[in-house]
Motif scaffolding. Structure first.
Motif, PDB file in Angstrom:
ATOM      1  N   ASN A 149      16.118  43.360  45.331  1.00 35.77           N
ATOM      2  CA  ASN A 149      16.784  43.940  44.248  1.00 35.77           C
ATOM      3  C   ASN A 149      15.904  43.125  43.054  1.00 35.77           C
ATOM      4  O   ASN A 149      15.767  41.835  43.034  1.00 35.77           O
ATOM      5  CB  ASN A 149      18.403  43.503  43.796  1.00 35.77           C
ATOM      6  CG  ASN A 149      18.923  43.867  42.828  1.00 35.77           C
ATOM      7  OD1 ASN A 149      18.860  43.060  41.896  1.00 35.77           O
ATOM      8  ND2 ASN A 149      19.269  44.978  42.621  1.00 35.77           N
TER       9      ASN A 149
ATOM     10  N   ASP B 198      16.781  42.314  39.915  1.00 38.85           N
ATOM     11  CA  ASP B 198      17.661  41.380  39.374  1.00 38.85           C
ATOM     12  C   ASP B 198      17.581  39.963  39.988  1.00 38.85           C
ATOM     13  O   ASP B 198      17.451  39.024  39.484  1.00 38.85           O
ATOM     14  CB  ASP B 198      18.992  41.843  39.145  1.00 38.85           C
ATOM     15  CG  ASP B 198      18.829  43.081  38.060  1.00 38.85           C
ATOM     16  OD1 ASP B 198      18.245  43.000  37.100  1.00 38.85           O
ATOM     17  OD2 ASP B 198      19.883  44.098  38.328  1.00 38.85           O
ATOM     18  N   ASP B 199      17.901  39.877  41.235  1.00 36.86           N
ATOM     19  CA  ASP B 199      17.939  38.808  42.245  1.00 36.86           C
ATOM     20  C   ASP B 199      16.465  38.173  42.136  1.00 36.86           C
ATOM     21  O   ASP B 199      16.281  36.849  42.131  1.00 36.86           O
ATOM     22  CB  ASP B 199      18.347  39.385  43.444  1.00 36.86           C
ATOM     23  CG  ASP B 199      19.675  39.684  43.877  1.00 36.86           C
ATOM     24  OD1 ASP B 199      20.419  39.334  42.959  1.00 36.86           O
ATOM     25  OD2 ASP B 199      19.748  40.572  44.732  1.00 36.86           O
TER      26      ASP B 199
ATOM     27  N   LEU C  86      17.800  40.511  31.418  1.00 38.79           N
ATOM     28  CA  LEU C  86      17.719  41.478  32.219  1.00 38.79           C
ATOM     29  C   LEU C  86      18.302  42.905  31.526  1.00 38.79           C
ATOM     30  O   LEU C  86      19.177  43.142  30.954  1.00 38.79           O
ATOM     31  CB  LEU C  86      19.311  41.470  33.067  1.00 38.79           C
ATOM     32  CG  LEU C  86      18.932  39.975  34.218  1.00 38.79           C
ATOM     33  CD1 LEU C  86      20.271  39.723  34.964  1.00 38.79           C
ATOM     34  CD2 LEU C  86      17.807  40.065  34.827  1.00 38.79           C
TER      35      LEU C  86
ATOM     36  N   SER D  66      19.060  46.685  31.119  1.00 39.49           N
ATOM     37  CA  SER D  66      19.868  47.704  31.713  1.00 39.49           C
ATOM     38  C   SER D  66      19.856  48.917  31.106  1.00 39.49           C
ATOM     39  O   SER D  66      19.326  49.030  29.874  1.00 39.49           O
ATOM     40  CB  SER D  66      21.238  47.077  31.760  1.00 39.49           C
ATOM     41  OG  SER D  66      22.237  48.003  32.298  1.00 39.49           O
TER      42      SER D  66
ATOM     43  N   GLY E 207      25.341  49.068  39.289  1.00 40.66           N
ATOM     44  CA  GLY E 207      24.174  48.183  39.017  1.00 40.66           C
ATOM     45  C   GLY E 207      24.402  47.023  38.255  1.00 40.66           C
ATOM     46  O   GLY E 207      23.910  45.767  38.494  1.00 40.66           O
ATOM     47  N   MET E 208      25.954  46.912  37.680  1.00 36.22           N
ATOM     48  CA  MET E 208      26.163  45.747  36.852  1.00 36.22           C
ATOM     49  C   MET E 208      26.741  44.762  37.747  1.00 36.22           C
ATOM     50  O   MET E 208      26.435  43.332  37.296  1.00 36.22           O
ATOM     51  CB  MET E 208      27.466  46.022  36.087  1.00 36.22           C
ATOM     52  CG  MET E 208      27.723  44.864  34.949  1.00 36.22           C
ATOM     53  SD  MET E 208      26.187  44.339  34.112  1.00 36.22           S
ATOM     54  CE  MET E 208      25.892  45.817  33.219  1.00 36.22           C
TER      55      MET E 208
ATOM     56  N   LYS F  92      23.651  42.348  38.684  1.00 37.19           N
ATOM     57  CA  LYS F  92      23.188  41.961  37.650  1.00 37.19           C
ATOM     58  C   LYS F  92      23.980  40.666  37.332  1.00 37.19           C
ATOM     59  O   LYS F  92      23.454  39.651  36.880  1.00 37.19           O
ATOM     60  CB  LYS F  92      23.080  42.887  36.443  1.00 37.19           C
ATOM     61  CG  LYS F  92      21.785  43.691  36.154  1.00 37.19           C
ATOM     62  CD  LYS F  92      21.904  44.501  34.910  1.00 37.19           C
ATOM     63  CE  LYS F  92      20.595  45.185  34.760  1.00 37.19           C
ATOM     64  NZ  LYS F  92      20.131  45.918  35.846  1.00 37.19           N
TER      65      LYS F  92
ATOM     66  N   ALA G  71      22.657  36.801  37.244  1.00 35.57           N
ATOM     67  CA  ALA G  71      22.520  36.045  35.913  1.00 35.57           C
ATOM     68  C   ALA G  71      23.407  34.661  36.404  1.00 35.57           C
ATOM     69  O   ALA G  71      22.971  33.624  35.986  1.00 35.57           O
ATOM     70  CB  ALA G  71      23.594  36.660  35.017  1.00 35.57           C
TER      71      ALA G  71
ATOM     72  N   ILE H  56      21.924  40.098  29.071  1.00 34.64           N
ATOM     73  CA  ILE H  56      22.100  41.548  29.777  1.00 34.64           C
ATOM     74  C   ILE H  56      22.180  42.242  28.482  1.00 34.64           C
ATOM     75  O   ILE H  56      23.228  42.299  27.951  1.00 34.64           O
ATOM     76  CB  ILE H  56      23.084  41.697  30.759  1.00 34.64           C
ATOM     77  CG1 ILE H  56      23.181  40.600  31.731  1.00 34.64           C
ATOM     78  CG2 ILE H  56      23.139  43.118  31.360  1.00 34.64           C
ATOM     79  CD1 ILE H  56      24.295  40.500  32.512  1.00 34.64           C
TER      80      ILE H  56
END
Length: 238
Positions: free
Chosen positions: A132, A134-135, A151, A153, A185-186, A189, A193, A206
């Motif tokens: 992922n 974001d990770d 991030l 989005s 997807g949030m 995220k 974060a 974000i």
């Protein structure tokens, strides 16, 4: 936008829409679990080809054309990121999770004035893994002690009851994840974060792309979005 940011930057990307598009062309039905792509062997081949190939090189070409000295990489190059099978691998397939970051290669590139552009593909031994993005970005931001992690989005931040939450402390993330408005997807995220803050990043924003000037505005707190900070900073603000 990236060229105008002061100091060095690292760009981490996925490319979920393009992966899904290529899967559809090949007759592979995309599947997701809690915002993460289920990556069977066929999907893994598409993800590697698209993310480490098409998506990465298009971004590098675009950045270089705009005067950014971009260098295309993936998470596994130079041993930058160590990954292992995701704890939910029985459901997710060939999805990896970050266990360690070795930022020396990135630090060298940044010191040379270059901009690393990393595709979210890792490896454990010879086994490739989809990560992922974001990770991955969170792990890198923590290891690099980044001043900020942004991030991007497709939504203007965390929405609750129709409104964007402008600021969060890390202690509030668990409660946000339990809210019915926080889905798809949030969810990854928000987890990313919080992990970035806990491992060394100063803050996380974000937000959504809104045209030229977006990055500068978001980082300056003038472009909307949701800013997440360490609990100590939130307490000071209160």
């Amino acid at each position: 936008d990236l060229a105008r940011l002061p100091g060095g930057s690292v760009l981490v990307h996925g490319g979920g829409a393009e992966v899904s598009d290529w899967c559809a062309r090949l007759g592979i039905a995309p599947r997701f679990l809690d915002g993460l792509r289920v990556t069977d062997p066929d999907t893994l081949e598409v993800a590697v080809a698209v993310l480490a190939g098409l998506a990465n090189k298009r971004l590098v070409a675009t950045l270089r054309a705009a005067g950014v000295d971009a260098v295309g990489l993936s998470a596994l190059d130079g041993g930058t990121v160590e990954v292992e099978r995701h704890t939910d691998a029985s459901l997710l397939g060939a999805v990896g999770q970050v266990v360690a970051v070795h930022p020396q290669l990135l630090e060298t590139l940044l010191a040379q004035g270059r901009t690393p552009v990393l595709a979210s593909i890792g490896a454990a031994g010879e086994q490739l893994f989809n990560i992922n993005a974001d990770d991955l970005a969170a792990g890198l931001a923590g290891a690099l002690r980044a001043r900020a992690l942004l991030l991007l989005s497709d939504t203007p931040g965390l929405r609750l009851d129709g409104r964007v939450v402008t600021r969060l402390g890390t202690h509030e993330v668990a409660g946000m994840l339990a809210h019915p408005d926080v889905r798809d997807g949030m969810r990854p995220k928000l987890r990313a974060a919080a992990a970035a803050i806990e491992t060394g990043a100063q803050r996380v924003v974000i937000g959504a792309w809104a045209g030229p000037g977006t990055l500068t505005a978001l980082l300056a707190g003038e472009g909307g979005g949701t800013t997440l900070v360490a609990d100590a900073l939130e307490a000071t603000r209160g």
